[in-house]
Design an enzyme around this catalytic site. Sequence first.
Site, PDB file in Angstrom:
ATOM      1  N   GLN A 263      -4.743 -11.159   1.948  1.00 17.97           N
ATOM      2  CA  GLN A 263      -3.666 -10.404   1.310  1.00 17.97           C
ATOM      3  C   GLN A 263      -2.329 -11.141   1.398  1.00 17.97           C
ATOM      4  O   GLN A 263      -1.485 -11.019   0.506  1.00 17.97           O
ATOM      5  CB  GLN A 263      -3.559  -9.017   1.931  1.00 17.97           C
ATOM      6  CG  GLN A 263      -4.806  -8.163   1.730  1.00 17.97           C
ATOM      7  CD  GLN A 263      -5.227  -8.068   0.271  1.00 17.97           C
ATOM      8  OE1 GLN A 263      -4.501  -7.541  -0.564  1.00 17.97           O
ATOM      9  NE2 GLN A 263      -6.410  -8.590  -0.049  1.00 17.97           N
ATOM     10  N   HIS A 266      -1.092 -13.297  -1.592  1.00 21.19           N
ATOM     11  CA  HIS A 266      -0.549 -12.714  -2.815  1.00 21.19           C
ATOM     12  C   HIS A 266       0.936 -13.029  -2.995  1.00 21.19           C
ATOM     13  O   HIS A 266       1.391 -13.318  -4.103  1.00 21.19           O
ATOM     14  CB  HIS A 266      -0.698 -11.191  -2.788  1.00 21.19           C
ATOM     15  CG  HIS A 266      -2.023 -10.696  -3.272  1.00 21.19           C
ATOM     16  ND1 HIS A 266      -2.379 -10.699  -4.600  1.00 21.19           N
ATOM     17  CD2 HIS A 266      -3.068 -10.164  -2.610  1.00 21.19           C
ATOM     18  CE1 HIS A 266      -3.589 -10.201  -4.730  1.00 21.19           C
ATOM     19  NE2 HIS A 266      -4.037  -9.869  -3.534  1.00 21.19           N
ATOM     20  N   GLU A 332      -1.048   0.429   2.101  1.00 20.34           N
ATOM     21  CA  GLU A 332      -1.766   0.362   0.825  1.00 20.34           C
ATOM     22  C   GLU A 332      -3.269   0.205   1.077  1.00 20.34           C
ATOM     23  O   GLU A 332      -4.087   0.977   0.573  1.00 20.34           O
ATOM     24  CB  GLU A 332      -1.244  -0.827   0.017  1.00 20.34           C
ATOM     25  CG  GLU A 332      -1.990  -1.057  -1.286  1.00 20.34           C
ATOM     26  CD  GLU A 332      -1.628  -2.381  -1.939  1.00 20.34           C
ATOM     27  OE1 GLU A 332      -1.889  -2.527  -3.147  1.00 20.34           O
ATOM     28  OE2 GLU A 332      -1.101  -3.276  -1.258  1.00 20.34           O
ATOM     29  N   HIS A 333      -3.646  -0.822   1.851  1.00 16.45           N
ATOM     30  CA  HIS A 333      -5.036  -1.078   2.214  1.00 16.45           C
ATOM     31  C   HIS A 333      -5.197  -0.883   3.718  1.00 16.45           C
ATOM     32  O   HIS A 333      -4.395  -1.408   4.495  1.00 16.45           O
ATOM     33  CB  HIS A 333      -5.450  -2.516   1.896  1.00 16.45           C
ATOM     34  CG  HIS A 333      -5.222  -2.938   0.483  1.00 16.45           C
ATOM     35  ND1 HIS A 333      -4.161  -3.744   0.107  1.00 16.45           N
ATOM     36  CD2 HIS A 333      -5.911  -2.675  -0.647  1.00 16.45           C
ATOM     37  CE1 HIS A 333      -4.222  -3.962  -1.197  1.00 16.45           C
ATOM     38  NE2 HIS A 333      -5.271  -3.322  -1.684  1.00 16.45           N
ATOM     39  N   ASP A 366     -10.462  -5.469  -4.253  1.00 18.82           N
ATOM     40  CA  ASP A 366      -9.623  -6.111  -5.264  1.00 18.82           C
ATOM     41  C   ASP A 366     -10.409  -6.434  -6.528  1.00 18.82           C
ATOM     42  O   ASP A 366      -9.829  -6.577  -7.609  1.00 18.82           O
ATOM     43  CB  ASP A 366      -9.023  -7.401  -4.703  1.00 18.82           C
ATOM     44  CG  ASP A 366      -7.868  -7.133  -3.754  1.00 18.82           C
ATOM     45  OD1 ASP A 366      -7.309  -6.025  -3.797  1.00 18.82           O
ATOM     46  OD2 ASP A 366      -7.534  -8.031  -2.958  1.00 18.82           O
ATOM     47  N   HIS A 425      12.460  40.396 -21.016  1.00 19.33           N
ATOM     48  CA  HIS A 425      11.091  39.980 -20.723  1.00 19.33           C
ATOM     49  C   HIS A 425      10.166  41.200 -20.692  1.00 19.33           C
ATOM     50  O   HIS A 425       9.083  41.205 -21.278  1.00 19.33           O
ATOM     51  CB  HIS A 425      11.023  39.267 -19.369  1.00 19.33           C
ATOM     52  CG  HIS A 425      11.508  37.851 -19.395  1.00 19.33           C
ATOM     53  ND1 HIS A 425      12.800  37.508 -19.717  1.00 19.33           N
ATOM     54  CD2 HIS A 425      10.860  36.674 -19.126  1.00 19.33           C
ATOM     55  CE1 HIS A 425      12.943  36.194 -19.640  1.00 19.33           C
ATOM     56  NE2 HIS A 425      11.769  35.661 -19.294  1.00 19.33           N
TER      57      HIS A 425
END
Length: 434
Positions: A263, A266, A332-333, A366, A425
């Site tokens: 990761q 990235h 996230e992961h 992924d 109403h």
Amino acid sequence: MLRTIDLRGSALDAATIRAALPRPADDPGSVQADVVALIDDVRARGEAALLEQADRFDGGRPPAIRVPVEEIVAAERALPPDIRAALEITIERVRAASRAQLSEPTTTHLGDGASILQRWLPVRRVGLYVPGGRAVYPSSVVMNVVPAQVAGVRAIAVATPAQRDQGGRAHPVVLGAAGLLGVHEVYVMGGSGAVGALAHGVPGIGLEPVDVVTGPGNVYVAAAKRAVAGVVGIDSEAGPTEIVVIADDSADPELVAADLISQAEHDVLAAAVLVTDSPSLAAAVDEAVVRRAAATFHADRVRTSLTARQSGILLVDDRAAAVAVSNAYAPEHLEVQTVDPWSLVADLTEAGAVFVGAGTPVSLGDYAAGSNHVLPTGGTARFAAGLSVRPFLRQQQVVDYSLEALRAARPVVRALADAEGLPAHGDAVDARFA
């Protein structure tokens, strides 16, 4: 290489954990003013602004913002057989998992002649962002397009940045993936300007505004999605990637190190975190990280990511403390590499996606797990979900009451309407029984 933060014996409240391991300095809020200016420029000047931004931020000025259909068709036909086969398998798996997310219409009966139908309707048109700065992501084409198609969206536009090695054009493998999925509306535009163009439209190039924008990207893309939320729907702020690995002394340090590095490659802002109650594992993982990082293809990028403030090793007292740290961080992961990992999963509630056991690395998710890799980052997994069919659907309630059912509800409406000072109403109901 990885800094070690010892939280053993500490009171693990959420504030302490977040202070010990902060996010990258460049969060979406820090660039919001710049992003809004870029979006406003696109709204004011359209194609000219997009061309200038491509030249300034991406891979150079493209020959045209909208990709000709014949170029997409040619890119699909030119896909190498192994890449085509991999994409087809990924499409099949993501499509199967996405179908499982659909909800059937349901009708609730509240008495004789009184019912509410709950149904889900697709939005008309979506804009899907496929990043392309430090890497090329045909997999993100699949992750965005497939759930939109399963939801029933008819009009799909894809945006992806210009590539310098392609003379300012979109990458052919990204175009090929779009063509494989039957998407022929593709624009060469990146970052904040692309998100703004999708949300507001660019009449000069025939780009109609969309109803929903989804997709991952850098901090500028995440900030742009925040800026246009409300004008359009968004999925989540899927910015620079994050991985947290919870591991004990049963874990293989080489596998943990390999997953952290996977990761980190990235982005220099990627976060890679090990949470463990084993000092010996922590030392072994750090040794493996140093060795593996030096030999990996993106060694400089990985080193920057792993030595930055957002990455590190957290030592905790026990498994319960590891769960508390992960939930406060909301990654996230999240990987769980422990003895009996499923015993922890029920309590690991704040994460974009959870990967259980040594046979389930994040890199599988992924690409080929069937799960979606567009996931919430920056702690937003506390309230946001990964990309699914849901951002592309609108829930609608269809209400059907007979006059007799309305008669039964009449005193309820009258009482509440008068209590709120809105007597008309109640009058609208009473008029049906005059």
